[in-house]
Design a protein around this motif. Structure first.
Motif, mmCIF file in Angstrom:
data_model
loop_
_atom_site.group_PDB
_atom_site.id
_atom_site.type_symbol
_atom_site.label_atom_id
_atom_site.label_comp_id
_atom_site.label_asym_id
_atom_site.label_seq_id
_atom_site.Cartn_x
_atom_site.Cartn_y
_atom_site.Cartn_z
ATOM 1 N N LEU A 80 62.565 30.918 55.105
ATOM 2 C CA LEU A 80 62.380 31.892 56.138
ATOM 3 C C LEU A 80 60.959 32.087 55.981
ATOM 4 N N GLU A 81 60.442 31.854 57.136
ATOM 5 C CA GLU A 81 59.193 31.802 57.705
ATOM 6 C C GLU A 81 58.896 32.335 59.079
ATOM 7 N N PHE A 82 57.962 32.957 59.540
ATOM 8 C CA PHE A 82 57.643 33.599 60.829
ATOM 9 C C PHE A 82 56.483 33.132 61.535
ATOM 10 N N ALA A 83 56.550 33.027 62.827
ATOM 11 C CA ALA A 83 55.428 32.848 63.618
ATOM 12 C C ALA A 83 54.633 34.042 63.728
ATOM 13 N N PRO A 84 53.430 33.999 64.182
ATOM 14 C CA PRO A 84 52.408 35.390 64.043
ATOM 15 C C PRO A 84 52.854 36.304 64.976
ATOM 16 N N ASP A 85 54.005 36.213 65.962
ATOM 17 C CA ASP A 85 54.482 37.488 66.635
ATOM 18 C C ASP A 85 55.619 37.849 65.951
ATOM 19 N N LEU A 97 70.190 31.427 61.645
ATOM 20 C CA LEU A 97 70.236 32.802 61.285
ATOM 21 C C LEU A 97 71.649 33.451 61.603
ATOM 22 N N GLY A 98 72.342 32.768 62.300
ATOM 23 C CA GLY A 98 73.653 33.768 62.394
ATOM 24 C C GLY A 98 73.660 34.431 63.740
ATOM 25 N N LEU A 99 72.640 34.423 64.590
ATOM 26 C CA LEU A 99 72.416 35.057 65.827
ATOM 27 C C LEU A 99 73.367 34.980 66.791
ATOM 28 N N ASN A 100 73.667 33.791 67.045
ATOM 29 C CA ASN A 100 74.819 33.354 68.232
ATOM 30 C C ASN A 100 76.109 33.874 67.539
ATOM 31 N N PHE A 101 76.382 33.627 66.324
ATOM 32 C CA PHE A 101 77.738 34.239 65.806
ATOM 33 C C PHE A 101 77.785 35.594 65.908
ATOM 34 N N GLU A 157 75.353 23.344 59.844
ATOM 35 C CA GLU A 157 73.939 23.485 59.589
ATOM 36 C C GLU A 157 73.423 22.801 58.657
ATOM 37 N N LYS A 158 72.499 21.786 58.743
ATOM 38 C CA LYS A 158 71.600 20.976 57.718
ATOM 39 C C LYS A 158 70.983 21.716 56.891
ATOM 40 N N HIS A 159 70.455 22.769 57.122
ATOM 41 C CA HIS A 159 69.411 23.531 56.243
ATOM 42 C C HIS A 159 70.006 24.970 56.188
ATOM 43 N N PRO A 160 70.848 25.399 55.702
ATOM 44 C CA PRO A 160 71.458 26.801 55.572
ATOM 45 C C PRO A 160 70.428 27.749 55.032
ATOM 46 N N PHE A 161 70.224 28.988 55.109
ATOM 47 C CA PHE A 161 69.286 29.797 54.627
ATOM 48 C C PHE A 161 70.442 30.370 53.161
ATOM 49 N N THR A 162 69.605 30.927 52.111
ATOM 50 C CA THR A 162 70.389 31.731 51.029
ATOM 51 C C THR A 162 70.459 32.840 51.501
ATOM 52 N N ALA A 163 71.608 33.545 51.074
ATOM 53 C CA ALA A 163 72.258 34.843 51.292
ATOM 54 C C ALA A 163 71.133 35.866 51.336
ATOM 55 N N SER A 164 69.896 35.858 50.539
ATOM 56 C CA SER A 164 69.002 36.855 50.305
ATOM 57 C C SER A 164 68.136 36.784 51.737
ATOM 58 N N ASP A 165 67.926 35.555 51.948
ATOM 59 C CA ASP A 165 66.832 35.386 53.155
ATOM 60 C C ASP A 165 67.679 35.635 54.582
ATOM 61 N N LEU A 166 68.954 35.404 54.546
ATOM 62 C CA LEU A 166 69.668 35.541 55.727
ATOM 63 C C LEU A 166 69.684 37.108 55.815
ATOM 64 N N ALA A 167 69.798 38.093 54.705
ATOM 65 C CA ALA A 167 69.910 39.507 54.645
ATOM 66 C C ALA A 167 68.676 39.944 55.141
ATOM 67 N N VAL A 168 67.481 39.349 54.844
ATOM 68 C CA VAL A 168 66.184 39.890 55.282
ATOM 69 C C VAL A 168 65.884 39.676 56.927
#
Length: 632
Positions: A9-14, A65-69, A92-103
């Motif tokens: 879980l990483e973010f762009a500057p915006d 991140l499950g947004l479309n779902f 999903e080839k690279h799923p997020f962990t539950a904690s990252d998904l929650a964040v």
């Protein structure tokens, strides 16, 4: 088996979620939910296309991140004319962990309640298929964790709409190849649609070659255009819902009870016929049974099935409040140094989460067992014990208006007449009739003419009950080379179990109590010191074993077609289904197999990869040579 590499879980500057691995964002910086509604919902003419339907199936090529779902689920909830059941299949080839998904999902407060339900069921990150029953079972999320280019080949579904949402073609070309587009076409029928924000020329060409008619529409926010499409072939939908939802289930053991529960939860009327006075009196009658997956170095089919079954069983047990079980952990000790080394290698090769599987060296194994053990082995922190009779009772009582349980009812024979199956008693009177009949009577199945060809053989098993005060404390399940010891349940400690293929005696054998105590001594030296086997009592059951030790689940073939070269060419008997061959793994397989059978009956997306579905198909024994006899 390729190890899963979770996403970071990483973010762009915006502040937009960003993948360093692919150099791309997970959604538009101009608003993720708005993009999902514009591109994927409106692009597939939703919600209008699911309105008034029995079910609707969406397949997405990247869960992220499950947004479309979440956006789709909310739109479905808000639509008073929504379909009865919504299926959402996503790779999903690279799923997020539950904690990252929650964040990450905190960024969308409008989905807070839905996101919380999703996060509560989010699976451990293991390869394969994970099915989540959400919104009271009316929204079903089927996740394929692994490379979509491989996983799409194993999906069995009739898709109504595609959400093509991988990273940009220039960043992730594998998700936009002609081969992948052809895989989409395999899952399509007349009227199937697609939508994507991608309009690259190679994407359009690949989709056109896969028989999709394409149109460009106005894109979202700063994106000038997007793409929609419709499958132009007139191929009919091969997975139609049943005309009637009525079924007979023969047998009220754990296989039959799980089947009745799954059908009733989906709106079926089910008649369960059981010859004994109460449910779970046969092989499902044990005081407790072990629940754990079964790893292997090569992650073979039995291992994949038991892992999927383990997750499915835990999910169902959590929903059955009256079922008795304990996730106390299971320690599976190596039988010798060579086997322990193989166990250690399996753990290293598989790379599964520690919450599911670890290798415990002798020192740690001794701490877990609460006494010295001479060897290490597998440690399953989420494993434990289950009481099968309580599961059967809870499952059969869950839907009293839809499950009609009839005990002390002996079925003499079966016949098909007027497009329905009839269960007859010894006088020829009809006990029950329905369009669908499911055989789940375990070792007794082969006495019926329609199942006499099944190459399953009953294996006699005897367990022993030790008074709790006769042994030291034990807080976990410990097993080693066919023997196991359970924590105390109702003042008794269950140990076992023997296995004999050529013994049909239902009475207890002193020699078997002696054997069970010997297995206990091998697992936990000194644990049963001073116990006289002549004073013990236990229980005898007969478990239906298949030649390949895999379950026998699916539509029953027509008789007289042995030697057919292709599984899917075998003609099937209308409305006749099999839930057999679980052997000693009824606890770990029953819930998953019930979900599979329901999905096949309903024509819905299947909860397993297609190679595993074929591996357990009853028709496999009619291919090529005559079936072999079970191994002893």
């Amino acid at each position: 088996m390729a190890k899963l590499q979770p996403a970071r879980l990483e973010f762009a500057p915006d502040g937009t979620p960003f993948s360093v691995a692919y150099g791309d964002v997970y959604h538009s910086p101009h608003g993720g939910p708005a993009q999902a509604r514009h591109v994927f919902l409106a692009g597939n003419d939703l919600p209008a296309r699911w309105q008034g339907r029995d079910r609707f199936v969406i397949l997405e090529t990247g869960f992220g991140l499950g947004l479309n779902f979440l956006t789709t689920w909310q739109a479905w909830q808000d639509d008073p004319q929504r379909c009865r059941r919504l299926h959402f299949v996503s790779c999903e080839k690279h799923p997020f962990t539950a904690s990252d998904l929650a964040v990450a999902q905190q960024a969308w407060p409008e989905f807070a309640e839905l996101a919380a339900e999703l996060q509560a069921q989010w699976p451990l990150l293991t390869p394969g298929v994970h099915r989540l029953h959400l919104d009271g079972g009316n929204v079903i999320l089927t996740l394929f964790f692994g490379d979509a280019t491989q996983q799409l080949r194993t999906v069995n579904a009739a898709v109504d709409a595609f959400f093509l949402d991988g990273f940009a073609p220039a960043k992730n070309p594998e998700l936009w190849t002609p081969q992948l587009c052809k895989a989409l076409a395999r899952l399509s029928s007349e009227g199937t649609t697609l939508a994507t924000w991608a309009v690259a020329g190679q994407v359009r060409q690949a989709l056109k070659e896969a028989e999709f008619e394409l149109k460009k529409r106005s894109g979202f926010a700063g994106k000038w255009q997007m793409l929609t499409g419709r499958f132009r072939s007139r191929r009919p939908n091969r997975h139609q819902p049943p005309a009637e939802r009525r079924a007979i289930v023969i047998g009220a053991g754990i296989a039959g009870s799980a089947t009745a529960y799954a059908l009733a939860a989906a709106g079926w009327q089910v008649t369960v016929l059981e010859q004994a006075a109460t449910p779970a009196t046969g092989a499902s009658s044990n005081l407790a049974g072990m629940l754990r997956p079964l790893p292997s170095v090569d992650d073979n089919r039995i291992s994949r099935l038991t892992r999927a079954g383990f997750f499915a069983t835990r999910a169902r047990l959590a929903a059955l409040s009256d079922a008795r079980w304990s996730p106390c952990g299971v320690l599976h000790l190596g039988r010798d140094a060579e086997h322990a080394a193989q166990q250690r290698k399996a753990v290293e090769n598989l790379g599964l989460p520690d919450e599911l599987l670890q290798f415990a060296e002798p020192a740690k194994a001794s701490v877990l067992a609460g006494r010295p053990v001479e060897i290490g082995g597998w440690w399953f922190p989420q494993g434990g014990w289950v009481q099968p009779p309580s599961v059967c009772r809870a499952a059969l009582a869950a839907f009293p208006e839809q499950i009609d349980l009839r005990c002390r009812t002996t079925v003499d024979r079966l016949e098909r007449a007027e497009n329905e199956w009839r269960a007859l008693d010894a006088t020829g009177a009809v006990i029950a009739a329905a369009p669908v009949l499911i055989m789940a009577s375990g070792a007794a199945a082969t006495r019926f003419a329609q199942f006499s060809w099944l190459p399953q053989q009953p294996a006699r098993g005897q367990v022993s009950h030790l008074p709790a005060a006769a042994t030291p404390p034990l807080d976990i399940v410990v097993c080693r080379q066919g023997g196991y010891a359970m924590p105390t349940v109702d003042g008794l400690r269950l140990i076992g179990a023997t296995s004999q293929l050529d013994d049909t005696d239902p009475d207890e054998h002193l020699a078997d109590h002696v054997e069970n105590l010997a297995k206990l001594e091998f697992s936990l030296p000194g644990f049963g010191t001073g116990i006289d086997p002549a004073t013990l009592h236990g229980r005898v059951g007969f478990r239906p074993m298949s030649p390949d030790r895999l379950p026998i689940v699916g539509p029953v073939p027509e008789p007289g077609f042995a030697g057919s070269p292709r599984l899917h060419a075998l003609p099937r008997q209308p409305g006749l289904w099999c839930m057999q061959g679980f052997g000693a793994r009824g606890i770990v397989w029953s819930m998953l197999m019930a979900d599979l059978l329901l999905s096949q009956l309903e024509g819905e997306p299947l909860p397993l990869e297609s190679d595993l579905v074929d591996a357990i198909d009853p028709g496999r024994f009619l291919l090529g040579d005559e079936p072999k006899k079970p191994r002893s």
